[in-house]
Design an enzyme around this catalytic site. Structure first.
Site, PDB file in Angstrom:
ATOM      1  N   ASP A   1     -60.689 -21.999  19.401  1.00  0.00           N
ATOM      2  CA  ASP A   1     -60.765 -23.377  18.948  1.00  0.00           C
ATOM      3  C   ASP A   1     -60.218 -24.253  20.082  1.00  0.00           C
ATOM      4  OD1 ASP A   1     -60.842 -25.619  17.082  1.00  0.00           O
ATOM      5  OD2 ASP A   1     -58.665 -25.401  16.997  1.00  0.00           O
TER       6      ASP A   1
ATOM      7  N   ASP B   1     -58.900 -28.208  19.834  1.00  0.00           N
ATOM      8  CA  ASP B   1     -57.763 -29.060  19.472  1.00  0.00           C
ATOM      9  C   ASP B   1     -56.707 -28.253  18.710  1.00  0.00           C
ATOM     10  OD1 ASP B   1     -58.836 -32.114  19.859  1.00  0.00           O
ATOM     11  OD2 ASP B   1     -60.447 -30.761  19.260  1.00  0.00           O
TER      12      ASP B   1
ATOM     13  N   ASP C   1     -56.185 -22.618  14.747  1.00  0.00           N
ATOM     14  CA  ASP C   1     -54.961 -23.127  14.126  1.00  0.00           C
ATOM     15  C   ASP C   1     -55.202 -23.717  12.745  1.00  0.00           C
ATOM     16  OD1 ASP C   1     -56.395 -25.362  15.161  1.00  0.00           O
ATOM     17  OD2 ASP C   1     -54.579 -26.570  15.055  1.00  0.00           O
TER      18      ASP C   1
END
Length: 232
Positions: free
Chosen positions: A12, A14, A173
């Site tokens: 991922d 961000d 996240d």
């Protein structure tokens, strides 16, 4: 195959590769100010990140009563325009991330970014930070068309197909990252330093890292603990 037992490792963007929270908080507040809304603190914005800019703005506006469709479209356009002009301003790689990418590449592992950020924004951000050439493919939230961003497994499947197939793992996240990887049949690692909306353990990942110095040892253990399989 990479020495760690994974041919492909996807990330991922961000909150996983890059701390973009300061820039995104400014983008949200730019839109909120244009709508005459109260500004929100960066710490409030962090857990709103992960589902794309539209969902982030929806959550920001919800704190002051939401918005009618026409007003939302206006503010969303302002957010995107501001963010597109300031992508790398205040966004920084997480400590140890570049060294971990170099170590993975040295082992022959193919690297990918799979993000819910628009592909053009993600490409510009990674280019501005001097990171784009470290990745073999980039898939954004709009790359595969509407309905095919995380938590759909479609971008994970596309990542594997683009990189020639093989055994893959994914880092993220958010619930979107874990759900997408799970649905694709790919082992997933959560990062505790990302934009979490609750305890990292609640994401249900196969493993958790607290910093990039832990990534390769955790991948080594995960490769042994999780049976090799073709993604579903």
């Amino acid at each position: 195959m990479g020495d760690i037992g994974f041919d492909i490792v996807g990330f991922d963007l961000d909150g996983t590769l890059i701390d973009t929270s300061a820039t995104l908080a400014r983008a949200v507040n730019h839109a909120l100010a244009a709508g005459g809304r109260p500004l929100i603190a960066p710490d409030q914005v962090r857990p709103m990140i992960g589902g794309g800019a539209k969902l982030m703005l929806e959550r920001g506006l919800a704190l002051s009563g939401g918005a009618e469709e026409a007003e939302f479209r206006r503010l969303y356009r302002l957010l995107l325009d501001w963010y597109g002009a300031n992508l790398a301003d205040g966004s920084v790689p997480y400590p140890g991330m570049v060294a971990a990418l170099d170590a993975l590449a040295a082992r022959g592992t193919r690297l990918a970014v799979v993000t819910n950020k628009f592909e053009s924004f993600a490409r510009t951000l990674l280019t501005d930070l001097g990171l784009i050439d470290r990745f073999d493919t980039l898939i954004g939230g709009d790359t595969l068309g509407k309905g095919n961003a995380k938590p759909s497994p479609a971008p994970i499947h596309a990542m594997i197909e683009r990189l020639g197939g093989g055994r893959a793992a994914f880092l993220g996240d958010s619930v979107y990252d874990v759900a997408a990887a799970r649905a694709a049949g790919v082992p997933v690692i959560a990062v505790s330093f990302g934009f979490l909306s609750g305890p990292v353990e609640d994401l249900g990942a196969d493993a958790v890292i607290d910093g990039y110095h832990e990534l390769i040892p955790v991948l080594d253990r995960l490769a042994l603990a999780v049976p090799a399989q073709e993604p579903r």
